[in-house]
Design a protein around this motif. Structure first.
Motif, PDB file in Angstrom:
ATOM      1  N   GLY B 118      19.331 -48.664  39.165  1.00 37.75           N
ATOM      2  CA  GLY B 118      19.489 -48.476  37.726  1.00 37.75           C
ATOM      3  C   GLY B 118      19.217 -47.041  37.329  1.00 37.75           C
ATOM      4  O   GLY B 118      18.997 -46.179  38.182  1.00 37.75           O
ATOM      5  N   ARG B 119      19.251 -46.801  36.043  1.00 38.55           N
ATOM      6  CA  ARG B 119      18.994 -45.457  35.519  1.00 38.55           C
ATOM      7  C   ARG B 119      17.664 -45.447  34.788  1.00 38.55           C
ATOM      8  O   ARG B 119      17.421 -46.287  33.920  1.00 38.55           O
ATOM      9  N   ILE B 120      16.820 -44.526  35.148  1.00 38.62           N
ATOM     10  CA  ILE B 120      15.503 -44.403  34.515  1.00 38.62           C
ATOM     11  C   ILE B 120      15.202 -42.930  34.327  1.00 38.62           C
ATOM     12  O   ILE B 120      15.806 -42.077  34.978  1.00 38.62           O
ATOM     13  N   PRO B 121      14.275 -42.610  33.451  1.00 41.00           N
ATOM     14  CA  PRO B 121      13.849 -41.211  33.335  1.00 41.00           C
ATOM     15  C   PRO B 121      13.341 -40.713  34.676  1.00 41.00           C
ATOM     16  O   PRO B 121      12.617 -41.417  35.374  1.00 41.00           O
ATOM     17  N   ALA B 122      13.725 -39.510  35.019  1.00 43.91           N
ATOM     18  CA  ALA B 122      13.374 -38.962  36.319  1.00 43.91           C
ATOM     19  C   ALA B 122      11.854 -38.877  36.462  1.00 43.91           C
ATOM     20  O   ALA B 122      11.141 -38.563  35.503  1.00 43.91           O
ATOM     21  N   SER B 123      11.365 -39.167  37.654  1.00 46.91           N
ATOM     22  CA  SER B 123       9.960 -38.918  37.939  1.00 46.91           C
ATOM     23  C   SER B 123       9.697 -37.429  37.832  1.00 46.91           C
ATOM     24  O   SER B 123      10.621 -36.612  37.908  1.00 46.91           O
ATOM     25  N   ALA B 124       8.450 -37.068  37.646  1.00 46.73           N
ATOM     26  CA  ALA B 124       8.106 -35.649  37.515  1.00 46.73           C
ATOM     27  C   ALA B 124       8.601 -34.869  38.719  1.00 46.73           C
ATOM     28  O   ALA B 124       9.148 -33.766  38.592  1.00 46.73           O
ATOM     29  N   GLU B 125       8.438 -35.478  39.897  1.00 45.88           N
ATOM     30  CA  GLU B 125       8.842 -34.780  41.109  1.00 45.88           C
ATOM     31  C   GLU B 125      10.364 -34.636  41.180  1.00 45.88           C
ATOM     32  O   GLU B 125      10.879 -33.596  41.581  1.00 45.88           O
ATOM     33  N   ALA B 126      11.067 -35.684  40.784  1.00 44.97           N
ATOM     34  CA  ALA B 126      12.527 -35.613  40.819  1.00 44.97           C
ATOM     35  C   ALA B 126      13.039 -34.612  39.797  1.00 44.97           C
ATOM     36  O   ALA B 126      13.987 -33.861  40.071  1.00 44.97           O
ATOM     37  N   ALA B 127      12.426 -34.583  38.635  1.00 48.13           N
ATOM     38  CA  ALA B 127      12.855 -33.634  37.610  1.00 48.13           C
ATOM     39  C   ALA B 127      12.745 -32.212  38.137  1.00 48.13           C
ATOM     40  O   ALA B 127      13.641 -31.393  37.965  1.00 48.13           O
TER      41      ALA B 127
END
Lengths: 254, 254
Positions: B118-127
């Motif tokens: 699914g689509r979720i807000p990016a984790s801090a690390e992914a951002a």
DNA sequence: TAGTGGTCTAGACCACTCG
DNA sequence: GAGTGGTCTAGACCACTAA
């Protein structure tokens, strides 16, 4: 004296609801915080378990449970008949696969310690790796790395005598493995394979890494070859499980 | 019924000298041998701790110590209010860095299980990895690998929407990440960096890997890029510490 | 409701280290 | 010999799970 006042301070605040978090974990938390913040500096000796149990108002078994966890994580180390000491290492040691060990990424100074060097019959694994017969000798080199005062890596390296007939003197003169490589005619090399597994520390490993016995460690087995593909080193080493970060970067093109 | 007769058998022989090896370790040894030889097959439920303590002629605390060690090594898994089960996995799962996961080296069949997508807000690390702003969404894919019936790997992968605008449908149609890669125009990729650390399993990780809570695991964080160097995937996964062997091979020239 | 594993207690004896 | 951590006991109460 030791860290008694500090511990008394830690134990002074009341516990949260046991249903929320078990008492032993709350004790674990407090000690852990004190270690990572430096309130209990590296090398500090803790009071005896009986005293600490009284301080924290729990039975010795409960206290030991909190201590045990910290021992497994490498923050505390227990020595029978002596005491329990802060081992710390709040920052992980970073090992880059494709760089030298004394990497500037680790701000504190790394000290490499030669524990022993000599010729011994090849280990079964080394014999297979180098294609030797049982009983054939290899150069065995035991090294330990210290980050500050804390040992964080121990390794046993084996080298084929056919490639490095004068390894000991070359190593002694140049003071480094790469120096012995060069003296043996190996100007360049590649790390061809690295295998990582988790395991329990043996008694000697725990001793050398200043860990409590039978704590989990990370074990690496790696081989180096020269540019012609000949295997010139078998290395088997270990780190405290919670004290290292292994970084593998893809080789740069060209 | 369960494994009571088997355990009675294990407990029937007298213990060696306690000074040689503590009782709890001897119990640990016997149970471990029974698990690895298949005398206690995968999935077997052990008798209750009280019963086992009586069988082995020790206090419950001593018995629990032996069980605890096996839980940490992933051979047993305890479920509160239910029982203790054999998890086994006597053979390590081998992960090759530069090969696909379903490698023939692991003789038993590997099953890949899609837990969620699914689509979720990016984790801090992914951002940070993808260069996104806080709140930007990414594709999140949760996978689990099973070796036989045993879960041995759990991973959360994040993909940038800018690269894979139709990831979900592409993944559903092709049934694989590489298929979604190709559909997104990524014909080839490189694993650029892998970071390995030891850690304790979180509650959900322990649950998904069928491990007892807070046992040691191996954690990997890796990034993939396409041939132009653009990062197209951030993957964070974990294995039981004693159930995997990670193999990193040097890339072949050319 | 019965049985399970998780937590905790208050003792005890031991082997070890060191002065 | 005094103090340390390692082992072990025989209880107790709890939260959880399943029938």
């Amino acid at each position: 004296m030791i860290a008694l006042e500090t511990l008394r301070e830690l134990a002074s605040t009341p516990y949260a609801d046991r249903a929320e978090r078990p008492i032993w974990l709350q004790i674990y938390d407090r000690i852990g915080a004190a270690v990572t913040t430096g309130l209990l500096p590296e090398g500090t000796r803790l009071p005896g378990e009986d005293d600490m149990a009284v301080l924290f108002g729990v039975s010795r078994a409960t206290l030991r449970r909190a201590l045990r966890r910290h021992q497994q994580e490498g923050h505390l180390v227990a020595r029978k008949g002596v005491g329990i000491f802060v081992r710390s290492l709040s920052v992980r040691y970073i090992v880059h696969q494709n760089r030298a060990f004394n990497d500037p990424i680790n701000s504190e100074s790394i000290v490499e310690e030669t524990l022993s060097i000599g010729r011994i019959p090849a280990s079964a694994e080394a014999a297979e790796t180098f294609g030797l017969c049982p009983g054939d000798e290899v150069i065995e080199l035991r090294l330990r790395m210290l980050l500050g005062n804390m040992p964080i890596y121990f390794t046993i390296k084996e080298f084929p005598i056919s490639v490095f007939p004068d390894f000991e003197s070359d190593y002694a003169e140049t003071g480094s493995i790469l120096g012995a490589y060069a003296a043996g005619g190996v100007e360049n090399y590649r790390r061809t394979e690295t295998r990582i597994i988790g395991d329990m520390a043996s008694a000697t490993e725990a001793d050398l890494l200043q860990l409590s016995p039978a704590v989990p460690i990370l074990r690496a087995r790696s081989t180096n070859t020269d540019l012609s593909g000949r295997i010139i080193e078998l290395s088997r080493g270990c780190w405290p499980l919670f004290g290292v970060e292994l970084v593998f970067e893809a080789e740069q093109a060209g």
